[in-house]
Design an enzyme around this catalytic site. Structure first.
Site, PDB file in Angstrom:
ATOM      1  N   ASP B  59       0.854  -1.193   0.000  1.00 54.66           N
ATOM      2  CA  ASP B  59       0.000   0.000   0.000  1.00 54.66           C
ATOM      3  C   ASP B  59       0.890   1.244   0.000  1.00 54.66           C
ATOM      4  O   ASP B  59       0.618   2.223  -0.689  1.00 54.66           O
ATOM      5  CB  ASP B  59      -0.893  -0.006   1.249  1.00 54.66           C
ATOM      6  CG  ASP B  59      -1.796  -1.235   1.269  1.00 54.66           C
ATOM      7  OD1 ASP B  59      -2.471  -1.474   0.234  1.00 54.66           O
ATOM      8  OD2 ASP B  59      -1.786  -1.974   2.271  1.00 54.66           O
ATOM      9  N   ASP B  76      14.495  19.107  -5.154  1.00 54.10           N
ATOM     10  CA  ASP B  76      15.208  20.339  -5.524  1.00 54.10           C
ATOM     11  C   ASP B  76      16.629  20.385  -4.990  1.00 54.10           C
ATOM     12  O   ASP B  76      17.158  21.456  -4.694  1.00 54.10           O
ATOM     13  CB  ASP B  76      14.438  21.535  -4.969  1.00 54.10           C
ATOM     14  CG  ASP B  76      14.263  21.408  -3.447  1.00 54.10           C
ATOM     15  OD1 ASP B  76      13.816  22.370  -2.807  1.00 54.10           O
ATOM     16  OD2 ASP B  76      14.596  20.326  -2.909  1.00 54.10           O
ATOM     17  N   GLY B  77      17.269  19.211  -4.826  1.00 57.74           N
ATOM     18  CA  GLY B  77      18.635  19.269  -4.321  1.00 57.74           C
ATOM     19  C   GLY B  77      18.639  19.486  -2.811  1.00 57.74           C
ATOM     20  O   GLY B  77      17.590  19.391  -2.184  1.00 57.74           O
ATOM     21  N   SER B  79      18.389  20.583   1.000  1.00 56.01           N
ATOM     22  CA  SER B  79      17.452  21.450   1.720  1.00 56.01           C
ATOM     23  C   SER B  79      16.214  21.742   0.870  1.00 56.01           C
ATOM     24  O   SER B  79      15.938  21.010  -0.077  1.00 56.01           O
ATOM     25  CB  SER B  79      18.153  22.741   2.152  1.00 56.01           C
ATOM     26  OG  SER B  79      17.520  23.127   3.357  1.00 56.01           O
ATOM     27  N   HIS B  84       8.097  13.950   0.134  1.00 53.06           N
ATOM     28  CA  HIS B  84       6.662  14.154  -0.050  1.00 53.06           C
ATOM     29  C   HIS B  84       5.992  12.783  -0.071  1.00 53.06           C
ATOM     30  O   HIS B  84       6.647  11.750  -0.204  1.00 53.06           O
ATOM     31  CB  HIS B  84       6.360  14.955  -1.320  1.00 53.06           C
ATOM     32  CG  HIS B  84       6.914  14.376  -2.588  1.00 53.06           C
ATOM     33  ND1 HIS B  84       7.495  15.147  -3.557  1.00 53.06           N
ATOM     34  CD2 HIS B  84       6.963  13.110  -3.063  1.00 53.06           C
ATOM     35  CE1 HIS B  84       7.862  14.382  -4.584  1.00 53.06           C
ATOM     36  NE2 HIS B  84       7.567  13.132  -4.288  1.00 53.06           N
ATOM     37  N   GLY B  93      -0.864   6.163  -4.637  1.00 55.22           N
ATOM     38  CA  GLY B  93      -1.544   6.539  -3.377  1.00 55.22           C
ATOM     39  C   GLY B  93      -0.814   5.956  -2.169  1.00 55.22           C
ATOM     40  O   GLY B  93      -0.476   4.780  -2.145  1.00 55.22           O
ATOM     41  N   HIS B 119       6.079  12.248   9.616  1.00 49.91           N
ATOM     42  CA  HIS B 119       5.260  13.311   8.986  1.00 49.91           C
ATOM     43  C   HIS B 119       4.701  12.813   7.647  1.00 49.91           C
ATOM     44  O   HIS B 119       3.490  12.906   7.379  1.00 49.91           O
ATOM     45  CB  HIS B 119       6.133  14.550   8.760  1.00 49.91           C
ATOM     46  CG  HIS B 119       5.479  15.642   7.967  1.00 49.91           C
ATOM     47  ND1 HIS B 119       4.906  16.742   8.554  1.00 49.91           N
ATOM     48  CD2 HIS B 119       5.297  15.793   6.622  1.00 49.91           C
ATOM     49  CE1 HIS B 119       4.383  17.530   7.614  1.00 49.91           C
ATOM     50  NE2 HIS B 119       4.622  16.979   6.428  1.00 49.91           N
ATOM     51  N   GLU B 120       5.574  12.266   6.778  1.00 50.00           N
ATOM     52  CA  GLU B 120       5.113  11.830   5.448  1.00 50.00           C
ATOM     53  C   GLU B 120       4.083  10.712   5.565  1.00 50.00           C
ATOM     54  O   GLU B 120       3.099  10.669   4.814  1.00 50.00           O
ATOM     55  CB  GLU B 120       6.306  11.364   4.607  1.00 50.00           C
ATOM     56  CG  GLU B 120       7.311  12.454   4.322  1.00 50.00           C
ATOM     57  CD  GLU B 120       6.688  13.720   3.724  1.00 50.00           C
ATOM     58  OE1 GLU B 120       7.184  14.825   4.012  1.00 50.00           O
ATOM     59  OE2 GLU B 120       5.687  13.597   2.993  1.00 50.00           O
ATOM     60  N   HIS B 123       0.690  11.915   5.806  1.00 46.63           N
ATOM     61  CA  HIS B 123       0.064  12.169   4.497  1.00 46.63           C
ATOM     62  C   HIS B 123      -0.416  10.850   3.886  1.00 46.63           C
ATOM     63  O   HIS B 123      -1.518  10.774   3.358  1.00 46.63           O
ATOM     64  CB  HIS B 123       1.078  12.817   3.549  1.00 46.63           C
ATOM     65  CG  HIS B 123       1.465  14.216   3.894  1.00 46.63           C
ATOM     66  ND1 HIS B 123       0.539  15.177   4.272  1.00 46.63           N
ATOM     67  CD2 HIS B 123       2.669  14.821   3.952  1.00 46.63           C
ATOM     68  CE1 HIS B 123       1.179  16.318   4.521  1.00 46.63           C
ATOM     69  NE2 HIS B 123       2.469  16.135   4.318  1.00 46.63           N
ATOM     70  N   HIS B 129      -1.491  19.113   5.624  1.00 46.09           N
ATOM     71  CA  HIS B 129      -0.660  19.904   6.549  1.00 46.09           C
ATOM     72  C   HIS B 129      -1.558  20.610   7.572  1.00 46.09           C
ATOM     73  O   HIS B 129      -2.644  21.048   7.270  1.00 46.09           O
ATOM     74  CB  HIS B 129       0.165  20.923   5.776  1.00 46.09           C
ATOM     75  CG  HIS B 129       1.348  20.295   5.129  1.00 46.09           C
ATOM     76  ND1 HIS B 129       1.856  20.707   3.919  1.00 46.09           N
ATOM     77  CD2 HIS B 129       2.125  19.266   5.533  1.00 46.09           C
ATOM     78  CE1 HIS B 129       2.891  19.979   3.595  1.00 46.09           C
ATOM     79  NE2 HIS B 129       3.084  19.071   4.557  1.00 46.09           N
ATOM     80  N   ALA B 291      15.899  -6.877  34.583  1.00 43.09           N
ATOM     81  CA  ALA B 291      16.135  -6.592  33.162  1.00 43.09           C
ATOM     82  C   ALA B 291      15.388  -5.308  32.818  1.00 43.09           C
ATOM     83  O   ALA B 291      14.321  -5.035  33.378  1.00 43.09           O
ATOM     84  CB  ALA B 291      15.631  -7.747  32.291  1.00 43.09           C
ATOM     85  N   VAL B 340      14.598  -2.806  38.110  1.00 47.27           N
ATOM     86  CA  VAL B 340      14.923  -1.592  37.376  1.00 47.27           C
ATOM     87  C   VAL B 340      13.812  -1.362  36.352  1.00 47.27           C
ATOM     88  O   VAL B 340      13.251  -2.305  35.824  1.00 47.27           O
ATOM     89  CB  VAL B 340      16.296  -1.718  36.664  1.00 47.27           C
ATOM     90  CG1 VAL B 340      16.320  -2.935  35.763  1.00 47.27           C
ATOM     91  CG2 VAL B 340      16.648  -0.457  35.920  1.00 47.27           C
TER      92      VAL B 340
END
Lengths: 83, 377
Positions: B59, B76-77, B79, B84, B93, B119-120, B123, B129, B291, B340
């Site tokens: 998917d 765009d190179g 930075s 996306h 999709g 984040h992606e 989407h 956003h 443990a 612990v």
């Protein structure tokens, strides 16, 4: 495309091209074939207003230093608005 | 939070993903882990499940590319655009693409792959956003620091509006203390307590074991609820020595003497119990005292006597250079560990009547408490 500018800052041609590409990528600004009137919703000013509203900036519809600075920030390529 | 037009979402809860290629910035297992953790951000708060496949069409197809990489939305190179993803749907999709002209990392250097992927994948699941600058789905990259990531509320509300809240699935995180005194007169101050924290998706219990029983304590409850151990796990022996959870595999491991059981929720995993030496311990080792799994490092620490071991859960091997002396690494906590547990970047060591709060980050004891402060005694 002519971009409305806030006159407090000098933008280079390259800056303006970057701003236009930003608005195309993230705010669905579509190119305007020469000579055809653009629907008001798709003017650069309208898109700038949309972006400024989205990021909580002062909504002027003009490219100013703060708006341009935000355009420079690394980000996700998905558009913020639009289809 | 915002949705895509027509509120696009997946019509099923069980989704697959496939990692098509790798960036050279990180080791493969680091990329695998970053994506797995990124999916877990969303599966932790919804009924969604993500399964990785290694062939065919998933998917959510994940790939690294540069400039024009096949979907007419060029990168765009360095930075600028980092990645996306496409909203839910057939073909592209759900797919997520990462700009390999960026420097990807698993810390603050370059761009943190886990954060961008989380984040992606938002989407990929149908979130657009968000205008909330504190949200994960805000479009601008922000490094949120090394300690445990918590999905902001804006994103939780958005994704739960699409898929609902998660069911009552238990995930368990453990503390290990063992009771030596008989159950009937449990004395908080002197006896050792076996604890584990059971975490339902939206409730957090603390469960602690005694010989045949365990107590279940919800943070808002004052009284603990007593439950017979075998009512949950009939096959398990009484008087467990130690236990911990491996969140990556969603498994709980319990130790008694030279044996270890693996639990998945209420079921005991096939082929268990196994012998602890199969994990890499020496054959003559008789038991494990305590443990704890440290989420951020992916390592599990085992304490026995005055020594401790470190086990790499990813590679499933005991780390070289161990055992080490407890006192050398965790100066001040004494030379043995009754129990612990780890929470929010701190290890809480129990030794007799005392509990030592040890900061993993600063590698020193920051507080000394009473063992029974856990019960607000």
């Amino acid at each position: 495309i002519p971009i409305p500018l806030e006159d407090s800052h000098e933008f280079t041609e390259k800056d303006l091209q970057f701003a236009e590409r930003y608005l195309r990528t993230h705010y669905d600004l579509r190119p305007n074939p020469a000579g055809i009137m653009r629907k008001s919703g798709n003017t650069v000013a309208a898109k700038l207003r949309e972006m400024q509203a989205f990021f909580g900036l002062e909504v002027t519809g003009k490219l100013d230093e703060e708006t341009y600075e935000l355009m420079q920030k690394p980000r996700c390529g998905v558009p913020d608005v639009g289809e | 939070y915002n949705f895509f037009p027509r509120k696009l979402k997946w019509s099923k809860m069980n989704l697959t993903y496939r990692i098509m290629n790798y960036t050279s910035d990180l080791r493969r297992n680091e990329v695998d882990r970053a994506f797995r953790k990124a999916f877990k951000v969303w599966s932790d708060v919804t009924p969604l499940n993500f399964t990785r496949i290694r062939s065919g069409i998933a998917d959510i197809m994940i790939s690294f590319g540069t400039k024009e990489h096949g979907d007419f939305y060029p990168f765009d190179g360095p930075s600028g655009l980092l990645a996306h993803a496409f909203p839910p749907g057939p073909d592209y999709g759900g797919d997520a693409h990462f700009d390999d002209d960026e420097v990807w990392s698993d810390d603050s250097k370059g761009y943190n792959l886990f954060l961008v992927a989380a984040h992606e994948f938002g989407h990929s699941l149908g979130l657009e956003h968000s205008r909330d600058p504190g949200a994960l789905m805000f479009p601008i990259y922000t490094y949120t620091g090394k300690t445990g990531f918590v999905l902001p509320d804006d994103d939780v509300q958005g994704i739960q509006e699409l898929y609902g809240k998660s069911g009552t699935v238990y995930s368990i995180f453990y503390v290990t203390i063992t009771i030596n005194s008989p159950v009937t007169y449990f004395n908080y101050n002197t006896s050792k307590i076996l604890l584990f924290c059971a975490m339902t998706r939206n409730l957090k219990y603390i469960l602690f074991f005694s010989t045949r029983f365990f107590w279940r304590l919800h943070p808002q409850m004052v009284e603990a609820e007593l439950v017979l151990l075998k009512s949950f796990w009939p096959e398990l022996p009484n008087k467990i020595d130690a236990a911990y959870e491996n969140p990556i595999k969603d498994l709980v491991f319990m130790f008694k003497g030279k044996k270890v059981w693996a639990l998945n929720g209420y079921d005991i995993v096939e082929d268990f119990p196994k012998k602890i030496y199969e994990m890499g311990f020496p054959k003559e080792m008789k038991r494990i005292d305590a443990a704890v799994h440290v989420k951020d490092t992916g390592k599990t620490l085992f304490f026995t006597g005055n020594k401790y071991w470190s086990y790499d859960e990813e590679a499933e091997v005991m780390e070289a250079g161990y055992p080490r002396l407890i006192e050398e690494e965790f100066a001040g906590i004494g030379d043995k560990v009754d129990a612990v547990y780890e929470r929010n970047g701190y290890l809480y060591f129990f030794n007799g009547p005392l509990q030592f709060e040890y900061s993993i980050w600063s590698q020193r004891i920051v507080r000394v408490l009473h063992t029974n402060s856990l019960f607000w005694c």
